[in-house]
Design a protein around this motif. Structure first.
Motif, PDB file in Angstrom:
ATOM      1  N   LYS A 220      44.992  26.246  11.764  1.00  0.00           N
ATOM      2  CA  LYS A 220      46.138  27.172  11.788  1.00  0.00           C
ATOM      3  C   LYS A 220      46.845  27.161  13.145  1.00  0.00           C
ATOM      4  O   LYS A 220      47.274  28.214  13.650  1.00  0.00           O
ATOM      5  CB  LYS A 220      45.688  28.588  11.423  1.00  0.00           C
ATOM      6  N   CYS A 221      46.985  25.987  13.733  1.00  0.00           N
ATOM      7  CA  CYS A 221      47.582  25.852  15.072  1.00  0.00           C
ATOM      8  C   CYS A 221      49.073  26.173  15.045  1.00  0.00           C
ATOM      9  O   CYS A 221      49.849  25.548  14.323  1.00  0.00           O
ATOM     10  CB  CYS A 221      47.350  24.442  15.596  1.00  0.00           C
ATOM     11  N   GLY A 222      49.487  27.130  15.863  1.00  0.00           N
ATOM     12  CA  GLY A 222      50.880  27.528  15.906  1.00  0.00           C
ATOM     13  C   GLY A 222      51.804  26.440  16.432  1.00  0.00           C
ATOM     14  O   GLY A 222      52.947  26.314  15.979  1.00  0.00           O
ATOM     15  N   ALA A 223      51.335  25.649  17.394  1.00  0.00           N
ATOM     16  CA  ALA A 223      52.159  24.571  17.930  1.00  0.00           C
ATOM     17  C   ALA A 223      52.443  23.520  16.854  1.00  0.00           C
ATOM     18  O   ALA A 223      53.564  23.012  16.741  1.00  0.00           O
ATOM     19  CB  ALA A 223      51.472  23.932  19.133  1.00  0.00           C
ATOM     20  N   LEU A 224      51.414  23.204  16.056  1.00  0.00           N
ATOM     21  CA  LEU A 224      51.596  22.232  14.990  1.00  0.00           C
ATOM     22  C   LEU A 224      52.460  22.809  13.868  1.00  0.00           C
ATOM     23  O   LEU A 224      53.250  22.088  13.243  1.00  0.00           O
ATOM     24  CB  LEU A 224      50.246  21.782  14.443  1.00  0.00           C
ATOM     25  N   LYS A 225      52.326  24.100  13.619  1.00  0.00           N
ATOM     26  CA  LYS A 225      53.234  24.753  12.670  1.00  0.00           C
ATOM     27  C   LYS A 225      54.672  24.616  13.155  1.00  0.00           C
ATOM     28  O   LYS A 225      55.592  24.367  12.369  1.00  0.00           O
ATOM     29  CB  LYS A 225      52.879  26.240  12.522  1.00  0.00           C
ATOM     30  N   GLY A 226      54.865  24.785  14.463  1.00  0.00           N
ATOM     31  CA  GLY A 226      56.196  24.612  15.039  1.00  0.00           C
ATOM     32  C   GLY A 226      56.719  23.206  14.857  1.00  0.00           C
ATOM     33  O   GLY A 226      57.911  22.998  14.628  1.00  0.00           O
ATOM     34  N   GLY A 227      55.812  22.219  14.960  1.00  0.00           N
ATOM     35  CA  GLY A 227      56.223  20.846  14.716  1.00  0.00           C
ATOM     36  C   GLY A 227      56.697  20.630  13.296  1.00  0.00           C
ATOM     37  O   GLY A 227      57.685  19.931  13.045  1.00  0.00           O
TER      38      GLY A 227
ATOM     39  N   ALA B 191      56.098  12.067  15.428  1.00  0.00           N
ATOM     40  CA  ALA B 191      55.547  10.764  15.040  1.00  0.00           C
ATOM     41  C   ALA B 191      54.241  10.929  14.273  1.00  0.00           C
ATOM     42  O   ALA B 191      53.966  10.196  13.313  1.00  0.00           O
ATOM     43  CB  ALA B 191      55.329   9.894  16.276  1.00  0.00           C
ATOM     44  N   ILE B 192      53.432  11.895  14.671  1.00  0.00           N
ATOM     45  CA  ILE B 192      52.148  12.127  13.999  1.00  0.00           C
ATOM     46  C   ILE B 192      52.377  12.713  12.606  1.00  0.00           C
ATOM     47  O   ILE B 192      51.691  12.361  11.648  1.00  0.00           O
ATOM     48  CB  ILE B 192      51.252  13.055  14.843  1.00  0.00           C
ATOM     49  N   ILE B 193      53.360  13.604  12.493  1.00  0.00           N
ATOM     50  CA  ILE B 193      53.700  14.162  11.179  1.00  0.00           C
ATOM     51  C   ILE B 193      54.096  13.046  10.219  1.00  0.00           C
ATOM     52  O   ILE B 193      53.661  13.016   9.058  1.00  0.00           O
ATOM     53  CB  ILE B 193      54.836  15.195  11.308  1.00  0.00           C
ATOM     54  N   ASN B 194      54.887  12.110  10.700  1.00  0.00           N
ATOM     55  CA  ASN B 194      55.330  10.994   9.855  1.00  0.00           C
ATOM     56  C   ASN B 194      54.163  10.133   9.387  1.00  0.00           C
ATOM     57  O   ASN B 194      54.235   9.493   8.337  1.00  0.00           O
ATOM     58  CB  ASN B 194      56.352  10.140  10.599  1.00  0.00           C
ATOM     59  N   GLU B 195      53.080  10.126  10.160  1.00  0.00           N
ATOM     60  CA  GLU B 195      51.902   9.344   9.772  1.00  0.00           C
ATOM     61  C   GLU B 195      51.120   9.993   8.628  1.00  0.00           C
ATOM     62  O   GLU B 195      50.504   9.299   7.824  1.00  0.00           O
ATOM     63  CB  GLU B 195      50.962   9.166  10.968  1.00  0.00           C
TER      64      GLU B 195
ATOM     65  N   SER C 234      49.462  24.273   3.877  1.00  0.00           N
ATOM     66  CA  SER C 234      48.212  24.338   4.641  1.00  0.00           C
ATOM     67  C   SER C 234      47.459  23.009   4.641  1.00  0.00           C
ATOM     68  O   SER C 234      46.779  22.676   5.621  1.00  0.00           O
ATOM     69  CB  SER C 234      47.318  25.446   4.100  1.00  0.00           C
ATOM     70  N   VAL C 235      47.569  22.254   3.546  1.00  0.00           N
ATOM     71  CA  VAL C 235      46.892  20.956   3.483  1.00  0.00           C
ATOM     72  C   VAL C 235      47.503  19.997   4.499  1.00  0.00           C
ATOM     73  O   VAL C 235      46.788  19.308   5.243  1.00  0.00           O
ATOM     74  CB  VAL C 235      46.976  20.366   2.063  1.00  0.00           C
ATOM     75  N   LEU C 236      48.822  19.962   4.557  1.00  0.00           N
ATOM     76  CA  LEU C 236      49.502  19.101   5.523  1.00  0.00           C
ATOM     77  C   LEU C 236      49.204  19.549   6.945  1.00  0.00           C
ATOM     78  O   LEU C 236      48.980  18.715   7.838  1.00  0.00           O
ATOM     79  CB  LEU C 236      51.007  19.111   5.266  1.00  0.00           C
ATOM     80  N   LEU C 237      49.183  20.854   7.169  1.00  0.00           N
ATOM     81  CA  LEU C 237      48.906  21.369   8.518  1.00  0.00           C
ATOM     82  C   LEU C 237      47.543  20.919   9.010  1.00  0.00           C
ATOM     83  O   LEU C 237      47.396  20.500  10.163  1.00  0.00           O
ATOM     84  CB  LEU C 237      48.985  22.898   8.505  1.00  0.00           C
ATOM     85  N   GLU C 238      46.534  20.953   8.151  1.00  0.00           N
ATOM     86  CA  GLU C 238      45.204  20.539   8.590  1.00  0.00           C
ATOM     87  C   GLU C 238      45.112  19.025   8.763  1.00  0.00           C
ATOM     88  O   GLU C 238      44.434  18.539   9.667  1.00  0.00           O
ATOM     89  CB  GLU C 238      44.130  21.042   7.621  1.00  0.00           C
ATOM     90  N   LYS C 239      45.799  18.269   7.921  1.00  0.00           N
ATOM     91  CA  LYS C 239      45.857  16.811   8.126  1.00  0.00           C
ATOM     92  C   LYS C 239      46.488  16.504   9.482  1.00  0.00           C
ATOM     93  O   LYS C 239      46.013  15.621  10.215  1.00  0.00           O
ATOM     94  CB  LYS C 239      46.671  16.135   7.009  1.00  0.00           C
ATOM     95  N   LEU C 240      47.538  17.224   9.806  1.00  0.00           N
ATOM     96  CA  LEU C 240      48.201  17.035  11.095  1.00  0.00           C
ATOM     97  C   LEU C 240      47.272  17.401  12.240  1.00  0.00           C
ATOM     98  O   LEU C 240      47.213  16.700  13.262  1.00  0.00           O
ATOM     99  CB  LEU C 240      49.469  17.883  11.132  1.00  0.00           C
ATOM    100  N   ASN C 241      46.539  18.487  12.100  1.00  0.00           N
ATOM    101  CA  ASN C 241      45.592  18.906  13.129  1.00  0.00           C
ATOM    102  C   ASN C 241      44.567  17.822  13.411  1.00  0.00           C
ATOM    103  O   ASN C 241      44.321  17.453  14.574  1.00  0.00           O
ATOM    104  CB  ASN C 241      44.893  20.196  12.678  1.00  0.00           C
ATOM    105  N   GLN C 242      43.962  17.290  12.371  1.00  0.00           N
ATOM    106  CA  GLN C 242      42.947  16.248  12.541  1.00  0.00           C
ATOM    107  C   GLN C 242      43.544  14.988  13.173  1.00  0.00           C
ATOM    108  O   GLN C 242      42.947  14.394  14.088  1.00  0.00           O
ATOM    109  CB  GLN C 242      42.336  15.898  11.176  1.00  0.00           C
ATOM    110  N   GLN C 243      44.727  14.594  12.719  1.00  0.00           N
ATOM    111  CA  GLN C 243      45.362  13.383  13.252  1.00  0.00           C
ATOM    112  C   GLN C 243      45.792  13.583  14.698  1.00  0.00           C
ATOM    113  O   GLN C 243      45.730  12.654  15.514  1.00  0.00           O
ATOM    114  CB  GLN C 243      46.559  12.999  12.385  1.00  0.00           C
ATOM    115  N   ASN C 244      46.216  14.796  15.033  1.00  0.00           N
ATOM    116  CA  ASN C 244      46.635  15.089  16.398  1.00  0.00           C
ATOM    117  C   ASN C 244      45.470  14.971  17.375  1.00  0.00           C
ATOM    118  O   ASN C 244      45.632  14.486  18.501  1.00  0.00           O
ATOM    119  CB  ASN C 244      47.241  16.494  16.459  1.00  0.00           C
TER     120      ASN C 244
END
Length: 211
Positions: free
Chosen positions: A113-120, A143-147, A160-170
């Protein structure tokens, strides 16, 4: 729990440093803090510091590394930036921590639930707020979101699924950036003098999982 000294730090391996953090998080989750006299640690570290780990985490108020790993004064170098990504200054801080001050472990700590990644994910809306520097920060994750985003998938912090995928990839990206952009840290890791690892903190349970 005593503050680390040069002698105790010298005996810590990267594997042992990782164990210290894993054990500390288990204490945290079970509400069993180690018994330490913080004022005594102030006195013990007044002439110097010998942390065993460097932890890069988000500025999120729920992710204090000292608390969630149950560590005391002088135990870890704590680097914090929204979204736990690296830049040249952060890499310089890590190099100091490991190559000058003797730390044996680098941890990139993301969180759910990272706010910075939500902002992205919501960058278009953020731009409308007119905060130039915040815009610059959240665009870092494009760039990470596009991945990780699937074709026709909703790009939104509500996904929420995309947010957690982004968190792990980040987290993984930050580790790659450390190895690619710092020859000093890469060499220390290749020589077995340090470990560079990723971890994820669950803001609902207090538990840290390791990548």
């Amino acid at each position: 729990m005593k503050a680390h000294t040069y002698e105790t730090q010298s005996t810590i391996t990267p594997e042992k440093a990782l164990d210290f953090l894993k054990e500390g998080n288990q204490r945290f989750v079970n509400n069993l803090k180690a018994n330490r006299d913080l004022l005594e640690q102030v006195n013990a570290t007044r002439e110097g510091q010998w942390p065993f780990a460097v932890v890069l985490s988000c500025i999120d108020s729920r992710t204090s590394a000292e608390l969630i790993f149950d560590q005391g004064l002088g135990d870890i170098f704590s680097i914090r930036i929204a979204g736990n990504f690296v830049n040249q200054d952060i890499l310089g801080s890590m190099e100091f921590g490991c190559n000058v001050a003797g730390s044996k472990l680098v941890v990139v700590l993301g969180h759910t639930k990272c706010g910075a990644l939500k902002g992205g994910l919501d960058a278009a809306q953020i731009e409308g707020l007119g905060m130039d520097n915040l815009n610059h920060l959240v665009n870092h994750f494009d760039a990470i979101i596009n991945e990780v985003i699937d074709e026709d998938e909703e790009r939104s912090s509500k996904n929420s699924v995309l947010l957690e995928k982004l968190n792990q990839q980040n987290i993984k990206h930050a580790i790659k950036d450390i190895r690619r952009q710092s020859s000093t840290l890469r060499k220390l890791e290749e020589e077995g003098k340090i470990k560079i690892v990723g971890a994820n903190y669950d803001v609902e349970t207090g538990s840290v999982s390791w990548l």
